[in-house]
Design an enzyme around this catalytic site. Structure first.
Site, PDB file in Angstrom:
ATOM      1  N   LEU A   7       0.784  -1.093  -0.012  1.00 37.33           N
ATOM      2  CA  LEU A   7      -0.050  -0.045  -0.084  1.00 37.33           C
ATOM      3  C   LEU A   7       0.867   1.162  -0.138  1.00 37.33           C
ATOM      4  CD1 LEU A   7      -2.759  -0.922   2.472  1.00 37.33           C
ATOM      5  CD2 LEU A   7      -2.615  -1.517   0.012  1.00 37.33           C
ATOM      6  N   LYS A   8       2.134   0.996   0.187  1.00 41.03           N
ATOM      7  CA  LYS A   8       3.020   2.176   0.123  1.00 41.03           C
ATOM      8  C   LYS A   8       2.596   3.145   0.819  1.00 41.03           C
ATOM      9  CE  LYS A   8       4.951   1.157  -4.255  1.00 41.03           C
ATOM     10  NZ  LYS A   8       5.433   1.215  -5.678  1.00 41.03           N
ATOM     11  N   HIS A  85      13.092  -1.730  -0.873  1.00 42.28           N
ATOM     12  CA  HIS A  85      12.452  -1.408  -2.057  1.00 42.28           C
ATOM     13  C   HIS A  85      13.258  -0.370  -2.702  1.00 42.28           C
ATOM     14  CE1 HIS A  85       8.983   0.091  -4.201  1.00 42.28           C
ATOM     15  NE2 HIS A  85       8.550  -1.229  -3.934  1.00 42.28           N
ATOM     16  N   GLU A 133      12.235  -5.499  -9.881  1.00 45.65           N
ATOM     17  CA  GLU A 133      11.177  -4.492 -10.311  1.00 45.65           C
ATOM     18  C   GLU A 133      11.821  -3.440 -10.773  1.00 45.65           C
ATOM     19  OE1 GLU A 133       7.447  -4.067  -7.293  1.00 45.65           O
ATOM     20  OE2 GLU A 133       9.185  -2.948  -6.387  1.00 45.65           O
ATOM     21  N   ILE A 138       7.755   1.346 -12.192  1.00 49.73           N
ATOM     22  CA  ILE A 138       6.883   1.290 -11.118  1.00 49.73           C
ATOM     23  C   ILE A 138       5.851   2.274 -11.035  1.00 49.73           C
ATOM     24  CG2 ILE A 138       7.292   1.412  -8.590  1.00 49.73           C
ATOM     25  CD1 ILE A 138       9.488   0.120  -8.534  1.00 49.73           C
ATOM     26  N   GLY A 173       3.874  -2.136 -12.399  1.00 45.88           N
ATOM     27  CA  GLY A 173       2.895  -1.983 -13.638  1.00 45.88           C
ATOM     28  C   GLY A 173       1.883  -3.161 -13.671  1.00 45.88           C
ATOM     29  N   ALA A 194       1.251  -2.656  -6.238  1.00 45.48           N
ATOM     30  CA  ALA A 194       0.664  -1.427  -5.316  1.00 45.48           C
ATOM     31  C   ALA A 194      -0.153  -0.789  -5.998  1.00 45.48           C
ATOM     32  CB  ALA A 194       2.015  -0.392  -5.035  1.00 45.48           C
TER      33      ALA A 194
HETATM   34  O1  LIG Z   1       5.951  -2.576  -4.332  1.00 47.67           O
HETATM   35  C1  LIG Z   1       5.272  -2.462  -5.396  1.00 47.67           C
HETATM   36  C2  LIG Z   1       5.888  -2.071  -6.612  1.00 47.67           C
HETATM   37  O2  LIG Z   1       6.735  -1.143  -6.449  1.00 47.67           O
HETATM   38  C3  LIG Z   1       5.102  -2.108  -7.807  1.00 47.67           C
HETATM   39  O3  LIG Z   1       4.340  -0.823  -7.796  1.00 47.67           O
HETATM   40  P1  LIG Z   1       3.193  -0.715  -9.027  1.00 47.67           P
HETATM   41  O4  LIG Z   1       2.321  -2.042  -8.848  1.00 47.67           O
HETATM   42  O5  LIG Z   1       2.355   0.496  -8.369  1.00 47.67           O
HETATM   43  O6  LIG Z   1       3.654  -0.402 -10.098  1.00 47.67           O
END
Ligand SMILES: O=C[C@H](O)COP(=O)(O)O
Length: 214
Positions: A7-8, A85, A133, A138, A173, A194
């Site tokens: 969820l960042k 990350h 990644e 991303i 993505g 995310a």
């Molecule tokens: O931790 C998740 C990744 O950074 C991928 O992020 P994303 O699905 O928004 O590209």
């Protein structure tokens, strides 16, 4: 396939995502985990969804103001943690320390890396899994599995050359069930995503789509 939803620091409702992930996991039989902000770990874990931390620091108990202690996130309900990350970059020695701290606290570990060479390096540290990644993909709407399939297959090979017990996930993505199936066909055993869920108007529908081809 394992689907790990980071969820960042997105302004989503972590409980809405957690309950949806719990329900979709139960209905589909697919392993799904949610990785919220550290402050939300306890209430996300209370929903019953598998809960991961976004980061733990290398330190043990002690005079470490501002640190994220592995034991503290485990006590709050996390069963795993991301480490290194692209948006929380660490030195190799600190990645090593965080993997050891997480293992000390009984947390499953997933170390992220930008490319297959880095995947090989961090696989040598003995994590449970690694996630490749490409930073430039991303947060975008083009899946790594279609934009750069070679990076996924090369990451799988790179990890296997070091330690065949390390699972390889991919991320960046990914937002649809087709993306997940393509990643699985390339050899990934999990997905790290995310924005496809955290920024979705309907996170439950997004999760249902992600597992639809499994
Ligand atoms: O931790 C998740 C990744 O950074 C991928 O992020 P994303 O699905 O928004 O590209």
């Amino acid at each position: 396939m394992f689907i790990l939803v980071n969820l960042k620091a997105y302004p989503c409702d972590p409980i809405e995502v957690a309950t949806a992930a719990r329900d979709v996991a139960e209905e589909s039989g697919v392993r799904i985990a949610v990785s919220p902000q550290a402050a939300d770990i306890s209430r996300v874990a209370d929903t019953g969804v598998e809960t991961w931390a976004q980061h733990v620091d290398p330190n043990d108990y002690g005079s470490h103001t501002g640190s994220t202690l592995a034991e503290a996130v485990a006590e709050a309900g996390a069963v795993g943690t991301l480490i290194n990350h692209s948006e929380k970059r660490m030195k190799l020695a600190d990645i090593d320390g965080s993997v050891q701290a997480a293992e000390r606290a009984g947390l499953e570990t997933c170390v992220c890396a930008n490319n297959p060479a880095q995947i090989g390096a961090v696989s040598a540290l003995g994590p449970d899994s690694v996630a490749v990644e490409p930073p430039e993909l991303i947060g975008g709407d083009v899946s790594v599995a279609t934009a750069d399939p070679g990076i996924v297959t090369d990451a799988v090979d790179s990890a296997a050359n070091v330690d065949e017990d390390v699972d390889v996930y991919c991320g960046a993505g990914i937002s649809t069930g087709d993306d997940v199936v393509t990643a699985e066909e390339l050899g990934a055993s999990g997905i790290l995503l995310a924005s496809g869920v955290a920024k979705a108007d309907d996170p439950r529908a997004a999760l249902e789509d992600l597992v639809s081809g499994l």
